[in-house]
Each structure stands twice: as structure tokens, then as C-alpha cells.
Design a protein around this motif. Structure first.
Motif, PDB file in Angstrom:
ATOM      1  N   LYS A  67      47.787  34.530  30.341  1.00  0.00           N
ATOM      2  CA  LYS A  67      46.963  35.739  30.259  1.00  0.00           C
ATOM      3  C   LYS A  67      46.256  35.914  31.579  1.00  0.00           C
ATOM      4  O   LYS A  67      45.520  35.080  32.027  1.00  0.00           O
ATOM      5  N   LYS A  68      46.502  37.014  32.122  1.00  0.00           N
ATOM      6  CA  LYS A  68      45.900  37.274  33.412  1.00  0.00           C
ATOM      7  C   LYS A  68      44.640  38.094  33.205  1.00  0.00           C
ATOM      8  O   LYS A  68      44.337  38.533  32.101  1.00  0.00           O
ATOM      9  N   CYS A  69      43.979  38.291  34.294  1.00  0.00           N
ATOM     10  CA  CYS A  69      42.702  38.989  34.232  1.00  0.00           C
ATOM     11  C   CYS A  69      42.800  40.273  33.424  1.00  0.00           C
ATOM     12  O   CYS A  69      41.936  40.585  32.612  1.00  0.00           O
ATOM     13  N   ARG A  70      43.836  40.974  33.631  1.00  0.00           N
ATOM     14  CA  ARG A  70      43.979  42.257  32.959  1.00  0.00           C
ATOM     15  C   ARG A  70      43.862  42.101  31.458  1.00  0.00           C
ATOM     16  O   ARG A  70      43.123  42.807  30.780  1.00  0.00           O
ATOM     17  N   LYS A  71      44.561  41.141  30.995  1.00  0.00           N
ATOM     18  CA  LYS A  71      44.579  40.964  29.549  1.00  0.00           C
ATOM     19  C   LYS A  71      43.285  40.324  29.077  1.00  0.00           C
ATOM     20  O   LYS A  71      42.769  40.634  28.005  1.00  0.00           O
ATOM     21  N   VAL A  72      42.806  39.428  29.844  1.00  0.00           N
ATOM     22  CA  VAL A  72      41.611  38.712  29.426  1.00  0.00           C
ATOM     23  C   VAL A  72      40.396  39.620  29.395  1.00  0.00           C
ATOM     24  O   VAL A  72      39.655  39.645  28.422  1.00  0.00           O
ATOM     25  N   TYR A  73      40.207  40.331  30.452  1.00  0.00           N
ATOM     26  CA  TYR A  73      39.003  41.151  30.502  1.00  0.00           C
ATOM     27  C   TYR A  73      39.226  42.547  29.977  1.00  0.00           C
ATOM     28  O   TYR A  73      38.291  43.245  29.660  1.00  0.00           O
ATOM     29  N   GLY A  74      40.425  42.927  29.940  1.00  0.00           N
ATOM     30  CA  GLY A  74      40.684  44.276  29.502  1.00  0.00           C
ATOM     31  C   GLY A  74      40.572  45.214  30.660  1.00  0.00           C
ATOM     32  O   GLY A  74      39.899  44.940  31.639  1.00  0.00           O
ATOM     33  N   ILE A  75      41.235  46.305  30.508  1.00  0.00           N
ATOM     34  CA  ILE A  75      41.299  47.220  31.631  1.00  0.00           C
ATOM     35  C   ILE A  75      39.989  47.936  31.855  1.00  0.00           C
ATOM     36  O   ILE A  75      39.724  48.468  32.910  1.00  0.00           O
ATOM     37  N   GLU A  76      39.156  47.907  30.885  1.00  0.00           N
ATOM     38  CA  GLU A  76      37.887  48.599  31.080  1.00  0.00           C
ATOM     39  C   GLU A  76      36.870  47.755  31.821  1.00  0.00           C
ATOM     40  O   GLU A  76      35.812  48.216  32.162  1.00  0.00           O
ATOM     41  N   HIS A  77      37.228  46.502  32.023  1.00  0.00           N
ATOM     42  CA  HIS A  77      36.310  45.672  32.806  1.00  0.00           C
ATOM     43  C   HIS A  77      37.022  45.258  34.073  1.00  0.00           C
ATOM     44  O   HIS A  77      37.016  44.099  34.447  1.00  0.00           O
TER      45      HIS A  77
ATOM     46  N   CYS B 235      40.083  39.346  39.049  1.00  0.00           N
ATOM     47  CA  CYS B 235      40.100  38.723  40.359  1.00  0.00           C
ATOM     48  C   CYS B 235      40.666  39.755  41.320  1.00  0.00           C
ATOM     49  O   CYS B 235      41.321  40.701  40.919  1.00  0.00           O
ATOM     50  N   THR B 236      40.380  39.536  42.540  1.00  0.00           N
ATOM     51  CA  THR B 236      40.820  40.507  43.532  1.00  0.00           C
ATOM     52  C   THR B 236      42.310  40.779  43.457  1.00  0.00           C
ATOM     53  O   THR B 236      42.743  41.913  43.525  1.00  0.00           O
ATOM     54  N   ALA B 237      43.014  39.723  43.315  1.00  0.00           N
ATOM     55  CA  ALA B 237      44.467  39.890  43.279  1.00  0.00           C
ATOM     56  C   ALA B 237      44.865  40.826  42.167  1.00  0.00           C
ATOM     57  O   ALA B 237      45.664  41.739  42.366  1.00  0.00           O
ATOM     58  N   CYS B 238      44.333  40.620  41.019  1.00  0.00           N
ATOM     59  CA  CYS B 238      44.695  41.474  39.900  1.00  0.00           C
ATOM     60  C   CYS B 238      44.282  42.909  40.163  1.00  0.00           C
ATOM     61  O   CYS B 238      44.985  43.829  39.816  1.00  0.00           O
ATOM     62  N   ARG B 239      43.158  43.058  40.739  1.00  0.00           N
ATOM     63  CA  ARG B 239      42.724  44.412  40.981  1.00  0.00           C
ATOM     64  C   ARG B 239      43.686  45.114  41.915  1.00  0.00           C
ATOM     65  O   ARG B 239      43.847  46.326  41.859  1.00  0.00           O
ATOM     66  N   TRP B 240      44.260  44.347  42.759  1.00  0.00           N
ATOM     67  CA  TRP B 240      45.187  44.952  43.712  1.00  0.00           C
ATOM     68  C   TRP B 240      46.597  44.875  43.223  1.00  0.00           C
ATOM     69  O   TRP B 240      47.545  45.078  43.969  1.00  0.00           O
ATOM     70  N   LYS B 241      46.716  44.517  42.023  1.00  0.00           N
ATOM     71  CA  LYS B 241      48.048  44.421  41.429  1.00  0.00           C
ATOM     72  C   LYS B 241      48.893  43.398  42.156  1.00  0.00           C
ATOM     73  O   LYS B 241      50.094  43.579  42.356  1.00  0.00           O
ATOM     74  N   LYS B 242      48.260  42.378  42.504  1.00  0.00           N
ATOM     75  CA  LYS B 242      48.996  41.289  43.146  1.00  0.00           C
ATOM     76  C   LYS B 242      49.049  40.123  42.172  1.00  0.00           C
ATOM     77  O   LYS B 242      48.557  40.221  41.064  1.00  0.00           O
TER      78      LYS B 242
END
Ligand SMILES: [Zn+2]
Length: 374
Positions: A345-355, A360-367
Motif C-alpha cells: 500500500k502506497k501513500c495514495r492508498k494509505v492516506y487517500g487521495i484527499e490527503h 511522500c514526495t515521490a508519490c505526489r509526483w507520481k514516482k
DNA sequence: CCTGCCGGGTT
DNA sequence: AACCCGGCAGG
């Protein structure tokens, strides 16, 4: 041309993001975050200045936390990830400074005090010979035989304490980290989980984590998460504003129960230990690299949306059944296959897209996510 | 569908 | 550098 004009929030995606204010102002995440940081910093500073402990701790814990907070956000991947300069893709969108030196992530694990904890040439007398943690911490930088000596190292996130006796380390952990008093160990022997056996060699400090549980093979799957240590440094967990601000907000629909697990650094550790119990092949290194990773997961509210499973137990499916009869093609010479997308589970799934601002930076940048590696 | 992330874009 | 997003792979 048009890509970066404050995107008129196209379609569903945009809607999913910042649920707040989709009418006025658009690019507001940044300022928001900054504001938060400042606030947090201020708050922490205030509380710190009021706190009884200002500059006495033997370890660097207080300093550490303080600086961390002041510097801004705790989990901005600044360098903490200490990404392994090898394996998988090496490109690295960020690179976090071109430093490819695999230096020990532990800030204080310097070999300076590994030698010994006290300058007495005398051999240990019968029992445990431990320097009182409160008196000498990192002294005695010199002198040591070329023999391999077994020592015990504290595994707490930022405590690299190394003692030579098992009781000593236990005491250290209990006293300093668990904040336990002599009589409150009614719970269980948690100390056993916070140290590891290491073999010191010569002068260089090479720690080798032992696979099996040191000392006592107690297999506690899930240590009870409870708030411990009254005054010890607790990592500044930047809880989501929704949670910290409380009812102040109105619009958002964030129940955010966060009942059982909540804050305090130890929280982050439960996970680690849990994993540790099941999957041992771990070197002290991963602790540092993972400590931050687990922290947010535990402390942050899972997004209310999505009725997916919000259990926070690592799947950890098959630890690789390495044996014979491998049919897959080992030599991956030909065109690299997209790295096979990790299954954690990556940040997206863990925190949800609304948070998203908590990703993490990488996830935010789709990395490739760097917080929850695979 | 959804999710992770590579490659490539803009600042 | 930092940041963002199209689009693809894969479940
Ligand atoms: Zn991530």
C-alpha cells in the motif's frame, strides 16, 4: 501552453483532490502547508521551552526532535530515505543530493564510542558491567581488542546506544524508551524487542543483526500500543490538520476516529517490531529507513472514503520461497520490465487521495514511492 | 474500473 | 534542481 495554468480542476480527479474550496482560489496547497509548518514549529517550540528537559538528555534525542521540528516537516524526504544507491532503477527523480555514499544512516552510530563504554582496563567482574546510561554515554573512544565482542544495541529509532550486557540494554530500553518504572513492567518484557545483538569487530563498528530473537525468544506478535515515556522525546508527528485542528473545520467529512492507535514515536515502532517478529532478515539499517515510513501510517487517519480494508497490518505475503525448481528466467538481460510495480500500500492508498499533501514526495509526483517501499 | 510509476513536460 | 501529469502496465 496550458498545462500549468491553474488547471480548472478537470473532471473527477480534481474533484477528488482538495475537497475544500473548489470555487475560489485554486493553487492553495502550498501556502496551506507552509502555514501548518510554521504553526507546528511554533507550537513545538513553545512546548519545548516549557518542558522540564531543555538540554540535559544524554542522548541526542531531544536535540534531534527539536531540530527536526524546527526545520519544517518531518517527513519531507530530505535525505532520510537514504535510498540504496543500487538495485532497481537508479535514475531517481530526486536523488536527494548526489551522495551515493552508503554511509550509516544512524546519525550517532559513529564508531567513536564503540570501543567501550568505560575506560577501566579491569575486566568485568562477575556480573553485568554496565556503565550507567545516565552518566557515560558515548565516552571511551579508544582502546579495544581485535576480538569480536558481542554487544547489544538499542534499536530505538534514533538511539544507537550500544551496551555490552544484556541486562544493561534492557535496562536502558526500559528506562529511557519505554519509560517504565521498575514496577510497571507488569505488561510484558517489551524490552526484548528493542535491542539487537551485534558483534563488534576491531575498531570499526560493524553490526550484524542476528536473525533469531536475542536473549529471549518470546514471540509477541503485537505489543500493546500505549503511550509511554512521559517526558521522552516523541517524534513530532504532523497529524493531519483535520485531526489536529479538530472541530474547527466544518466542511470536511472527516470522522477520523483514530481511537486506539495514535501518536508518539513508539507508535511507529510497533509496526516495525511486528514485522520484525515475522520477518527477521533485517539489518539495523532498515529501522532507520522504515521508522518514518511506519509512523505516518499509524498516526495518520485513514481516509474515510473508500470502504477498503483499513487494517494496518502489512500483508507480507510470501517472503520469497527461495528454493530449487525455479523456472523463471534469472538473467534479466533483455528489455527491463517496468519494475513490476510493487505490491505494498502506497501513500495514495494509505492516506487517500484527499490527503495528498501527506504523501511522500515521490508519490505526489507520481514516482516510485519511497516511504512504503516494497 | 483502480493503482503504481515511467517518461517527459513546465517552472 | 523541484514539481506535475499523460499514459501505460497490471491486477
Ligand atoms: Zn509514497
Amino acid at each position: 501552453m496550458m498545462p500549468q495554468v491553474p488547471p480548472p480542476e478537470h473532471g473527477a480527479q480534481a474533484m477528488a483532490y482538495r475537497p475544500v474550496s473548489r470555487n475560489i482560489d485554486v493553487p492553495k496547497r502550498k501556502s496551506d502547508a507552509v502555514e501548518m509548518d510554521e504553526m507546528m514549529a511554533a507550537m513545538v517550540l513553545t512546548s519545548l521551552s516549557c518542558s522540564p528537559v531543555v538540554q540535559s538528555p544524554p542522548g541526542a534525542e531531544a536535540n534531534f526532535s527539536a531540530s527536526r521540528v524546527v526545520s519544517g516537516d518531518p517527513w519531507k524526504e530530505s535525505g532520510d530515505v537514504s535510498d540504496s544507491g543500487s538495485s532497481t532503477t537508479s535514475g531517481h527523480w530526486s536523488g536527494s543530493s548526489g551522495i551515493s555514499t552508503p554511509s550509516p544512516p544512524h546519525p550517532q552510530a559513529s564508531p567513536k564510542y564503540l570501543g567501550d563504554a568505560f575506560g577501566s582496563p579491569q575486566t568485568d567482574h562477575g556480573f553485568e558491567t554496565d556503565p550507567d546510561p545516565f552518566l557515560l554515554d558515548e565516552p571511551a573512544p579508544r582502546k579495544r581488542k581485535n576480538s569480536v565482542k558481542v554487544m547489544y544495541k538499542c534499536l530505538w529509532p534514533n538511539c544507537g546506544k550500544v551496551l555490552r550486557s544484556i541486562v544493561g540494554i534492557k535496562r536502558h530500553v526500559k528506562a529511557l524508551h519505554l519509560g517504565d518504572t521498575v514496577d510497571s513492567d507488569q505488561f510484558k518484557r517489551e524490552e526484548d524487542f528493542y535491542y539487537t545483538e551485534v558483534q563488534m569487530k576491531e575498531e570499526s563498528a560493524v553490526a550484524a543483526a542476528v536473525p533469531s530473537a536475542p536473549g529471549t525468544p518470546t514471540v509477541e506478535p503485537a505489543p500493546t500500543p500505549r503511550v509511554t515515556s512521559p517526558s521522552l522525546a516523541t517524534l513530532p508527528l504532523p497529524l493531519s490538520k483535520a485531526q489536529t485542528s479538530g472541530p474547527e473545520h466544518s466542511g470536511l467529512e472527516s470522522p477520523l476516529p483514530s481511537g486506539a492507535l495514535s501518536k508518539s514515536a513508539p507508535g511507529s515502532f510497533w509496526h516495525i517490531q511486528a514485522d520484525h517478529a515475522y520477518q527477521i532478515p533485517v539489518s539495523p539499517h532498515i529501522y532507520t529507513s522504515i521508522s518514518w515510513a511506519a509512523a505516518p501510517a499509524a498516526a495518520s487517519p485513514l481516509s474515510p472514503v473508500r470502504s477498503r480494508s483499513l487494517s494496518f497490518s502489512e500483508p507480507q505475503p510470501p517472503p520469497a520461497a527461495k528454493s530449487h525448481l525455479i523456472v523463471t528466467s534469472p538473467p534479466r538481460a533483455q528489455g527491463s520490465a517496468r519494475k513490476a510495480r510493487g505490491e505494498a500500500k502506497k501513500c495514495r492508498k494509505v492516506y487517500g487521495i484527499e490527503h495528498r499533501d501527506q504523501w511522500c514526495t515521490a508519490c505526489r509526483w507520481k514516482k516510485a514511492c519511497q516511504r512504503f517501499l516494497d
